[in-house]
Scaffold this motif. Structure first.
Motif, short mmCIF file in Angstrom:
data_model
loop_
_atom_site.label_atom_id
_atom_site.label_comp_id
_atom_site.label_asym_id
_atom_site.label_seq_id
_atom_site.Cartn_x
_atom_site.Cartn_y
_atom_site.Cartn_z
N LEU A 121 0.85 -1.18 0.00
CA LEU A 121 0.00 0.00 0.00
C LEU A 121 0.89 1.24 0.00
CD1 LEU A 121 -2.62 -1.13 2.65
CD2 LEU A 121 -3.16 -0.41 0.31
N LEU A 122 0.54 2.20 -0.84
CA LEU A 122 1.27 3.47 -0.93
C LEU A 122 0.26 4.59 -0.77
CD1 LEU A 122 3.73 5.27 -1.70
CD2 LEU A 122 3.02 4.95 -4.09
N LYS A 123 0.48 5.45 0.22
CA LYS A 123 -0.42 6.59 0.44
C LYS A 123 0.00 7.71 -0.50
CE LYS A 123 -2.62 9.51 3.85
NZ LYS A 123 -2.74 9.88 5.26
N VAL A 124 -0.93 8.10 -1.40
CA VAL A 124 -0.61 9.11 -2.41
C VAL A 124 -1.31 10.45 -2.17
CG1 VAL A 124 -0.03 7.42 -4.19
CG2 VAL A 124 -2.39 8.21 -3.97
N ASN A 125 -2.27 10.48 -1.27
CA ASN A 125 -2.96 11.72 -0.94
C ASN A 125 -3.59 11.55 0.45
OD1 ASN A 125 -4.02 14.32 -1.21
ND2 ASN A 125 -4.62 13.98 -3.34
N THR A 126 -4.22 12.59 0.96
CA THR A 126 -4.74 12.58 2.33
C THR A 126 -5.55 11.33 2.66
OG1 THR A 126 -4.74 14.98 2.35
CG2 THR A 126 -6.06 13.89 4.03
N ASP A 127 -6.51 10.99 1.86
CA ASP A 127 -7.34 9.80 2.07
C ASP A 127 -7.35 8.93 0.82
OD1 ASP A 127 -8.60 9.48 4.72
OD2 ASP A 127 -9.31 11.51 4.38
N GLU A 128 -6.18 8.77 0.21
CA GLU A 128 -6.08 7.98 -1.02
C GLU A 128 -4.84 7.10 -0.98
OE1 GLU A 128 -5.81 8.73 -5.85
OE2 GLU A 128 -5.99 10.43 -4.49
N TRP A 129 -5.06 5.81 -1.21
CA TRP A 129 -3.99 4.81 -1.20
C TRP A 129 -4.00 4.04 -2.52
CZ3 TRP A 129 -0.89 3.54 3.16
CH2 TRP A 129 -1.20 4.23 4.35
N VAL A 130 -2.85 3.54 -2.92
CA VAL A 130 -2.74 2.64 -4.07
C VAL A 130 -2.31 1.28 -3.55
CG1 VAL A 130 -1.53 2.14 -6.23
CG2 VAL A 130 -2.19 4.49 -5.68
N PHE A 131 -3.05 0.24 -3.96
CA PHE A 131 -2.76 -1.15 -3.60
C PHE A 131 -2.11 -1.79 -4.83
CE2 PHE A 131 -4.63 -5.59 -3.11
CZ PHE A 131 -3.72 -5.99 -2.15
N TYR A 132 -0.91 -2.34 -4.68
CA TYR A 132 -0.15 -2.85 -5.82
C TYR A 132 0.49 -4.19 -5.46
CZ TYR A 132 3.77 -1.12 -3.07
OH TYR A 132 4.67 -0.92 -2.07
N GLY A 133 0.94 -4.90 -6.48
CA GLY A 133 1.67 -6.16 -6.27
C GLY A 133 0.91 -7.36 -6.77
N ASN A 134 1.00 -8.46 -6.02
CA ASN A 134 0.34 -9.72 -6.37
C ASN A 134 -1.14 -9.62 -5.99
OD1 ASN A 134 3.24 -11.39 -5.21
ND2 ASN A 134 2.69 -11.10 -7.34
N THR A 135 -1.91 -8.95 -6.86
CA THR A 135 -3.31 -8.67 -6.56
C THR A 135 -4.26 -9.37 -7.54
OG1 THR A 135 -3.33 -6.66 -7.91
CG2 THR A 135 -2.70 -6.42 -5.59
N SER A 136 -5.51 -9.53 -7.10
CA SER A 136 -6.54 -10.13 -7.95
C SER A 136 -7.90 -9.55 -7.58
CB SER A 136 -6.55 -11.65 -7.80
OG SER A 136 -7.04 -12.02 -6.53
N THR A 137 -8.93 -9.95 -8.32
CA THR A 137 -10.28 -9.47 -8.05
C THR A 137 -11.04 -10.46 -7.20
OG1 THR A 137 -10.99 -10.39 -10.16
CG2 THR A 137 -10.49 -8.06 -10.10
#
Length: 137
Positions: A121-137
């Motif tokens: 998880l990378l926090k990119v703004n006040t209440d906004e995160w990006v989830f990256y890596g070995n991900t799926s739906t």
């Protein structure tokens, strides 16, 4: 032990004390060694002391990793938290308050692919995160 977050406010030309330099060095070493926070329940909500740690999530049942609002836990922008799915229970990343906190993910993939997956998880703004890596739906 270093105090997180590591992004202390220093200015150009500032002469750092030995304590400042030691704090920076300890923090870099802590990240390099990957301090683990082992969680074995079916849900876990991030706390400020999770900054720069690896959250190990292990359970046979599904697990929800909750991201709190900035108002409740003020992670600095740029915070990164590594996630490791150690158990068979699939990890889903969710906002505690979806109307306030946004979790961005490529193609809306908010789950980890399975046991032994690594994501972050990378926090990119006040209440906004990006989830990256070995991900799926």
């Amino acid at each position: 032990m270093a105090t997180y977050p590591l992004s202390e406010a220093y200015t150009d030309g500032q002469v750092l004390t030995a304590a400042n330099v030691n704090s920076i060095t300890e923090g870099v070493n802590d990240i390099a060694f990957g301090i683990f926070n082992a969680q074995t329940g079916t849900s876990y909500t991030l706390v400020l002391s999770d900054v720069a740690k690896v959250i190990s999530l292990s359970n046979a049942a599904a697990i929800t990793l909750n991201v709190p609002t900035n108002a409740s836990v003020a992670f600095p922008i740029g915070t990164q938290i590594l996630l490791y799915q150690a158990g068979a229970g699939q990890v889903t990343v969710a906002a505690v308050t979806p109307a306030t906190t946004t979790i961005r993910a490529q193609a809306s993939k908010t789950k980890m692919v399975g046991q032994y997956a690594i994501a972050g998880l990378l926090k990119v703004n006040t209440d906004e995160w990006v989830f990256y890596g070995n991900t799926s739906t």
